[in-house]
Design a protein around this motif. Sequence first.
Motif, PDB file in Angstrom:
ATOM      1  N   PHE A  68      -4.756  -4.390 -12.320  1.00 29.83           N
ATOM      2  CA  PHE A  68      -5.259  -4.668 -10.974  1.00 29.83           C
ATOM      3  C   PHE A  68      -5.137  -3.431 -10.082  1.00 29.83           C
ATOM      4  O   PHE A  68      -6.098  -3.020  -9.425  1.00 29.83           O
ATOM      5  CB  PHE A  68      -4.511  -5.853 -10.360  1.00 29.83           C
ATOM      6  CG  PHE A  68      -4.792  -6.035  -8.899  1.00 29.83           C
ATOM      7  CD1 PHE A  68      -6.002  -6.529  -8.469  1.00 29.83           C
ATOM      8  CD2 PHE A  68      -3.836  -5.692  -7.952  1.00 29.83           C
ATOM      9  CE1 PHE A  68      -6.281  -6.681  -7.115  1.00 29.83           C
ATOM     10  CE2 PHE A  68      -4.089  -5.845  -6.600  1.00 29.83           C
ATOM     11  CZ  PHE A  68      -5.322  -6.343  -6.175  1.00 29.83           C
ATOM     12  N   LYS A  69      -3.948  -2.838 -10.060  1.00 29.18           N
ATOM     13  CA  LYS A  69      -3.724  -1.673  -9.206  1.00 29.18           C
ATOM     14  C   LYS A  69      -4.626  -0.507  -9.611  1.00 29.18           C
ATOM     15  O   LYS A  69      -5.181   0.186  -8.754  1.00 29.18           O
ATOM     16  CB  LYS A  69      -2.247  -1.270  -9.254  1.00 29.18           C
ATOM     17  CG  LYS A  69      -1.345  -2.269  -8.535  1.00 29.18           C
ATOM     18  CD  LYS A  69       0.120  -2.022  -8.773  1.00 29.18           C
ATOM     19  CE  LYS A  69       0.628  -0.778  -8.133  1.00 29.18           C
ATOM     20  NZ  LYS A  69       2.086  -0.631  -8.230  1.00 29.18           N
ATOM     21  N   ALA A  70      -4.806  -0.313 -10.911  1.00 30.00           N
ATOM     22  CA  ALA A  70      -5.657   0.786 -11.399  1.00 30.00           C
ATOM     23  C   ALA A  70      -7.120   0.557 -11.008  1.00 30.00           C
ATOM     24  O   ALA A  70      -7.812   1.503 -10.599  1.00 30.00           O
ATOM     25  CB  ALA A  70      -5.528   0.914 -12.910  1.00 30.00           C
ATOM     26  N   THR A  96       0.838  -1.200   0.000  1.00 28.28           N
ATOM     27  CA  THR A  96       0.000   0.000   0.000  1.00 28.28           C
ATOM     28  C   THR A  96       0.873   1.250   0.000  1.00 28.28           C
ATOM     29  O   THR A  96       2.040   1.218   0.401  1.00 28.28           O
ATOM     30  CB  THR A  96      -0.931   0.034   1.221  1.00 28.28           C
ATOM     31  OG1 THR A  96      -0.140  -0.028   2.396  1.00 28.28           O
ATOM     32  CG2 THR A  96      -1.936  -1.083   1.176  1.00 28.28           C
ATOM     33  N   TYR A  97       0.289   2.344  -0.423  1.00 30.59           N
ATOM     34  CA  TYR A  97       0.970   3.630  -0.476  1.00 30.59           C
ATOM     35  C   TYR A  97       1.423   4.032   0.927  1.00 30.59           C
ATOM     36  O   TYR A  97       0.628   4.063   1.866  1.00 30.59           O
ATOM     37  CB  TYR A  97       0.017   4.677  -1.064  1.00 30.59           C
ATOM     38  CG  TYR A  97       0.608   6.043  -1.199  1.00 30.59           C
ATOM     39  CD1 TYR A  97       1.631   6.288  -2.109  1.00 30.59           C
ATOM     40  CD2 TYR A  97       0.144   7.093  -0.430  1.00 30.59           C
ATOM     41  CE1 TYR A  97       2.176   7.546  -2.243  1.00 30.59           C
ATOM     42  CE2 TYR A  97       0.675   8.367  -0.558  1.00 30.59           C
ATOM     43  CZ  TYR A  97       1.698   8.579  -1.466  1.00 30.59           C
ATOM     44  OH  TYR A  97       2.241   9.835  -1.608  1.00 30.59           O
ATOM     45  N   ARG A  98       2.721   4.273   1.026  1.00 29.49           N
ATOM     46  CA  ARG A  98       3.361   4.680   2.280  1.00 29.49           C
ATOM     47  C   ARG A  98       3.096   3.719   3.439  1.00 29.49           C
ATOM     48  O   ARG A  98       3.082   4.122   4.599  1.00 29.49           O
ATOM     49  CB  ARG A  98       2.961   6.096   2.655  1.00 29.49           C
ATOM     50  CG  ARG A  98       3.472   7.116   1.664  1.00 29.49           C
ATOM     51  CD  ARG A  98       3.326   8.505   2.159  1.00 29.49           C
ATOM     52  NE  ARG A  98       3.945   9.421   1.224  1.00 29.49           N
ATOM     53  CZ  ARG A  98       3.839  10.721   1.286  1.00 29.49           C
ATOM     54  NH1 ARG A  98       3.145  11.275   2.248  1.00 29.49           N
ATOM     55  NH2 ARG A  98       4.438  11.487   0.399  1.00 29.49           N
ATOM     56  N   GLY A  99       2.840   2.451   3.117  1.00 33.00           N
ATOM     57  CA  GLY A  99       2.654   1.432   4.150  1.00 33.00           C
ATOM     58  C   GLY A  99       1.429   1.633   5.029  1.00 33.00           C
ATOM     59  O   GLY A  99       1.376   1.140   6.151  1.00 33.00           O
ATOM     60  N   LYS A 100       0.440   2.351   4.507  1.00 38.45           N
ATOM     61  CA  LYS A 100      -0.782   2.601   5.288  1.00 38.45           C
ATOM     62  C   LYS A 100      -1.646   1.340   5.299  1.00 38.45           C
ATOM     63  O   LYS A 100      -1.770   0.666   4.286  1.00 38.45           O
ATOM     64  CB  LYS A 100      -1.585   3.760   4.685  1.00 38.45           C
ATOM     65  CG  LYS A 100      -0.823   5.057   4.581  1.00 38.45           C
ATOM     66  CD  LYS A 100      -0.674   5.700   5.922  1.00 38.45           C
ATOM     67  CE  LYS A 100       0.009   7.050   5.760  1.00 38.45           C
ATOM     68  NZ  LYS A 100       0.310   7.672   6.996  1.00 38.45           N
ATOM     69  N   MET A 105      -8.759   6.570  -4.090  1.00 38.50           N
ATOM     70  CA  MET A 105      -7.632   7.102  -3.326  1.00 38.50           C
ATOM     71  C   MET A 105      -6.329   6.537  -3.887  1.00 38.50           C
ATOM     72  O   MET A 105      -6.339   5.528  -4.583  1.00 38.50           O
ATOM     73  CB  MET A 105      -7.767   6.748  -1.843  1.00 38.50           C
ATOM     74  CG  MET A 105      -7.823   5.262  -1.578  1.00 38.50           C
ATOM     75  SD  MET A 105      -8.160   4.838   0.131  1.00 38.50           S
ATOM     76  CE  MET A 105      -6.693   5.354   0.925  1.00 38.50           C
ATOM     77  N   LYS A 106      -5.237   7.193  -3.582  1.00 38.19           N
ATOM     78  CA  LYS A 106      -3.928   6.663  -3.965  1.00 38.19           C
ATOM     79  C   LYS A 106      -3.681   5.462  -3.062  1.00 38.19           C
ATOM     80  O   LYS A 106      -3.375   5.615  -1.885  1.00 38.19           O
ATOM     81  CB  LYS A 106      -2.846   7.723  -3.811  1.00 38.19           C
ATOM     82  CG  LYS A 106      -1.530   7.266  -4.368  1.00 38.19           C
ATOM     83  CD  LYS A 106      -0.550   8.408  -4.492  1.00 38.19           C
ATOM     84  CE  LYS A 106       0.699   7.896  -5.170  1.00 38.19           C
ATOM     85  NZ  LYS A 106       1.593   8.958  -5.541  1.00 38.19           N
TER      86      LYS A 106
END
Length: 176
Positions: free
Chosen positions: A111-113, A51-55, A121-122
């Motif tokens: 998949f990510k898109a 995940t983005y920034r490990g969130k 959200m990002k």
Amino acid sequence: MNKNKKVKVVKNGEVGVRFIEPAGSVPKRKEIRLKSYDYKSNGYYFITICTYRGKPFIKKYEEIIENILLSLPERFSGLTIDWYILMPTHLHMIFVFNEVEKDLPEIVRAFKALVTRNTRMKFWQRNYYEHVIRNEYALLKIREYIQSNPLVENIKFEEFYKDGSDKSDPYKEQRT
């Protein structure tokens, strides 16, 4: 040492400062894909996406992510999902390719898109980790890794192939 140059900028009578990066000072990203490997090749691929920034977003959107992941074989003929696990900050999965028309980066990108579009959200970090699974022993150990505690144990791929019996080693070029 910061080599940025300060330049005074005058625009519409206002004075400001802009920093200019010297040419060549932007760090180059490490190439993590095998250069001569065809990522459409039939076989097994172990993928980890963070995940983005490990969130810890995954728990909240688990149903959306799982539905999109399980719909990938319908979108990409010849793709099968062998194993997967959703963790709070990442997911592990094993894809099986059998005459797939798209390559691994295109499938992961789709998949990510789709997840990003559906969560609005990002969601994901920029890249992903992949490993070409080259023999049955490695496949079994990676499945075991996915099932057990992936937060505690680190996977050491070189252990799967250390006997040298795998003549199809796509990593051999990069090590020599």
